[in-house]
Design a protein around this motif. Structure first.
Motif, mmCIF file in Angstrom:
data_model
loop_
_atom_site.group_PDB
_atom_site.id
_atom_site.type_symbol
_atom_site.label_atom_id
_atom_site.label_comp_id
_atom_site.label_asym_id
_atom_site.label_seq_id
_atom_site.Cartn_x
_atom_site.Cartn_y
_atom_site.Cartn_z
ATOM 1 N N ARG A 29 -39.349 4.775 -7.237
ATOM 2 C CA ARG A 29 -38.537 5.676 -6.400
ATOM 3 C C ARG A 29 -39.241 6.091 -5.117
ATOM 4 O O ARG A 29 -38.584 6.309 -4.092
ATOM 5 C CB ARG A 29 -38.161 6.929 -7.212
ATOM 6 C CG ARG A 29 -37.229 6.641 -8.367
ATOM 7 C CD ARG A 29 -36.950 7.891 -9.176
ATOM 8 N NE ARG A 29 -36.314 8.935 -8.381
ATOM 9 C CZ ARG A 29 -35.942 10.124 -8.880
ATOM 10 N NH1 ARG A 29 -36.169 10.394 -10.148
ATOM 11 N NH2 ARG A 29 -35.359 11.015 -8.100
ATOM 12 N N PRO A 32 -39.369 3.077 -2.004
ATOM 13 C CA PRO A 32 -38.071 2.912 -1.331
ATOM 14 C C PRO A 32 -37.631 4.152 -0.554
ATOM 15 O O PRO A 32 -37.045 4.040 0.527
ATOM 16 C CB PRO A 32 -37.107 2.621 -2.492
ATOM 17 C CG PRO A 32 -37.960 2.037 -3.561
ATOM 18 C CD PRO A 32 -39.268 2.755 -3.452
ATOM 19 N N ALA A 33 -37.917 5.352 -1.103
ATOM 20 C CA ALA A 33 -37.534 6.582 -0.405
ATOM 21 C C ALA A 33 -38.256 6.699 0.929
ATOM 22 O O ALA A 33 -37.659 7.121 1.939
ATOM 23 C CB ALA A 33 -37.833 7.797 -1.281
ATOM 24 N N ASP A 35 -39.619 4.082 2.634
ATOM 25 C CA ASP A 35 -39.204 2.965 3.488
ATOM 26 C C ASP A 35 -37.926 3.298 4.251
ATOM 27 O O ASP A 35 -37.748 2.900 5.404
ATOM 28 C CB ASP A 35 -38.991 1.709 2.646
ATOM 29 C CG ASP A 35 -40.314 1.124 2.133
ATOM 30 O OD1 ASP A 35 -41.352 1.369 2.775
ATOM 31 O OD2 ASP A 35 -40.287 0.444 1.088
ATOM 32 N N LYS A 36 -37.021 4.064 3.606
ATOM 33 C CA LYS A 36 -35.751 4.405 4.243
ATOM 34 C C LYS A 36 -35.911 5.367 5.419
ATOM 35 O O LYS A 36 -35.011 5.480 6.252
ATOM 36 C CB LYS A 36 -34.807 5.026 3.209
ATOM 37 C CG LYS A 36 -34.284 4.043 2.171
ATOM 38 C CD LYS A 36 -33.359 4.730 1.183
ATOM 39 C CE LYS A 36 -32.857 3.744 0.129
ATOM 40 N NZ LYS A 36 -31.976 4.442 -0.868
ATOM 41 N N LEU A 37 -37.042 6.058 5.492
ATOM 42 C CA LEU A 37 -37.233 7.026 6.569
ATOM 43 C C LEU A 37 -37.431 6.347 7.923
ATOM 44 O O LEU A 37 -37.250 6.980 8.967
ATOM 45 C CB LEU A 37 -38.437 7.923 6.265
ATOM 46 C CG LEU A 37 -38.330 8.802 5.008
ATOM 47 C CD1 LEU A 37 -39.585 9.650 4.856
ATOM 48 C CD2 LEU A 37 -37.094 9.695 5.062
ATOM 49 N N GLY A 38 -37.834 5.091 7.911
ATOM 50 C CA GLY A 38 -38.035 4.383 9.164
ATOM 51 C C GLY A 38 -39.223 4.871 9.964
ATOM 52 O O GLY A 38 -39.260 4.701 11.183
ATOM 53 N N GLU A 108 -36.980 11.522 -3.050
ATOM 54 C CA GLU A 108 -35.943 11.436 -2.024
ATOM 55 C C GLU A 108 -35.851 12.701 -1.180
ATOM 56 O O GLU A 108 -35.259 12.681 -0.095
ATOM 57 C CB GLU A 108 -34.588 11.153 -2.679
ATOM 58 C CG GLU A 108 -34.465 9.794 -3.340
ATOM 59 C CD GLU A 108 -35.137 9.708 -4.708
ATOM 60 O OE1 GLU A 108 -35.286 8.599 -5.243
ATOM 61 O OE2 GLU A 108 -35.528 10.776 -5.249
ATOM 62 N N GLY A 111 -37.742 13.238 2.780
ATOM 63 C CA GLY A 111 -37.082 13.118 4.081
ATOM 64 C C GLY A 111 -36.589 14.445 4.611
ATOM 65 O O GLY A 111 -36.631 14.695 5.830
#
Length: 336
Positions: A29, A32-33, A35-38, A108, A111
């Motif tokens: 978890r 990926p959490a 990585d999604k922040l960019g 998650e 972010g």
């Protein structure tokens, strides 16, 4: 002013102590959490003397994601807050996020903390929306929160929640401290210029059991109160003066009673009860004084707060840590 692009924007510090059962779920978890922040990031795991297979699991994870993973290995167990401070010293990010490995705080939510930090805050605490702990721990924590706020004047709504974000300026100040016993969120609050809090979700432990026993929680709160306030000592000083005054009045009353009414044996047990009550208060006060003296004793010995056995991290040909992927290794200037 120069800005080094070799530094990631976000550093996530996670203390690890006998968490082998839940590490796989954490990895699935957490990465990926982030990585999604960019945004560029690093994850710093600090193994606090685990006696299970946590070290080998962390080493394997480092081999799989060496670009964003760093592992600090202690030679023994020094406690959660020492592990966090070691993670701060090893981290390079501008925004530092602390997270427990038990997944009670969802990765998650990182972010949301980062977004709040970008609004200009230098310290972002978190409040659990609906705690999944046992009832006695929830009530005890709330009671200690209220007592701690009155004693230390540190306004942390949910002191037991370690999902928090800190600015680089706050972390640098904490790295300069040499306190043997401390409470990281309270220490950061002392240094923060613009703190705030947000509400986050809370889940049940994914695996394993809590590492904090009742004794550990009591010790933690003693460290928090005695490390950030002298009010307990001042309170007992005032209580001692009040007790001395009441004792003097009681002596006057007993002498007057003996002179005008004669000796009376029926009040002996009442005097015993009062004496034992005062003795209990005195012994508790001595114990409290011992807490402060013990902290002084530990501090003046000047022993290392923790010993780092090794750090697993990616390095370049010069022996320096490599920058995160996609980040050039150069320095740019900015007008001040």
């Amino acid at each position: 002013m120069t800005v080094s692009l070799t530094k990631p924007e976000i550093s996530v510090v996670i203390p690890i102590y006998n968490e082998q059962a839940g590490l796989a779920a954490l990895f699935a978890r957490l990465y990926p959490a982030l990585d999604k922040l960019g945004a560029s990031y690093e994850i710093v795991f600090v193994n606090d003397g685990s006696r299970d297979n946590s070290v080998s699991i962390l080493a394997e994870q480092f081999r799989q994601r060496p670009d964003v993973t760093r592992v600090v290995l202690f030679n023994g167990n020094y406690g959660q807050h020492m592990a966090i401070l070691a993670g701060f010293e090893a981290s390079r990010g501008e925004i530092m996020v602390t997270l427990d490995a038990d997944l009670q705080n969802p990765p998650e939510e990182i972010g949301n903390l980062v977004a709040k930090m970008r609004e200009g805050y230098d310290y972002v605490g978190s409040i659990r929306r609906k705690r999944q702990d046992s009832a006695w721990r929830t009530y005890a924590s709330k009671a200690m929160n209220r007592l701690r706020e009155r004693i230390t004047n540190i306004k942390i709504t949910d002191q037991g929640n370690m999902l928090r974000a800190y600015g680089r300026n706050i972390v640098d100040l904490m790295n300069q401290c040499a306190e043997v016993n401390t409470f990281v969120p309270a220490l950061a609050y002392r240094f923060a210029r613009n703190p705030t809090e947000i509400v986050v979700e809370h889940e049940e432990r994914s695996a394993g059991e809590s590492k904090y026993s009742l004794y550990s929680l009591i010790r933690l709160n003693f460290d928090l109160v005695t490390g950030f306030s002298l009010i307990p000592l001042q309170f007992y000083s005032m209580m001692g003066m009040l007790m001395s005054l009441l004792s003097a009045l009681l002596v006057v009353v007993l002498v007057a009673r003996r002179l005008f009414l004669g000796a009376e044996a029926e009040g002996v047990f009442t005097l015993f009860a009062i004496t034992f009550f005062f003795m209990g208060i005195i012994l508790f006060g001595i114990g409290l004084l011992g807490e402060y003296v013990g902290r002084i004793f530990q501090q003046v010995r000047a022993r290392p707060r923790y010993v780092v056995q090794t750090i697993l991290q990616q390095r370049d040909d010069n022996g320096q840590p490599l920058p995160p992927p996609g980040v050039e290794k150069r320095t740019v200037g900015r007008a001040s």
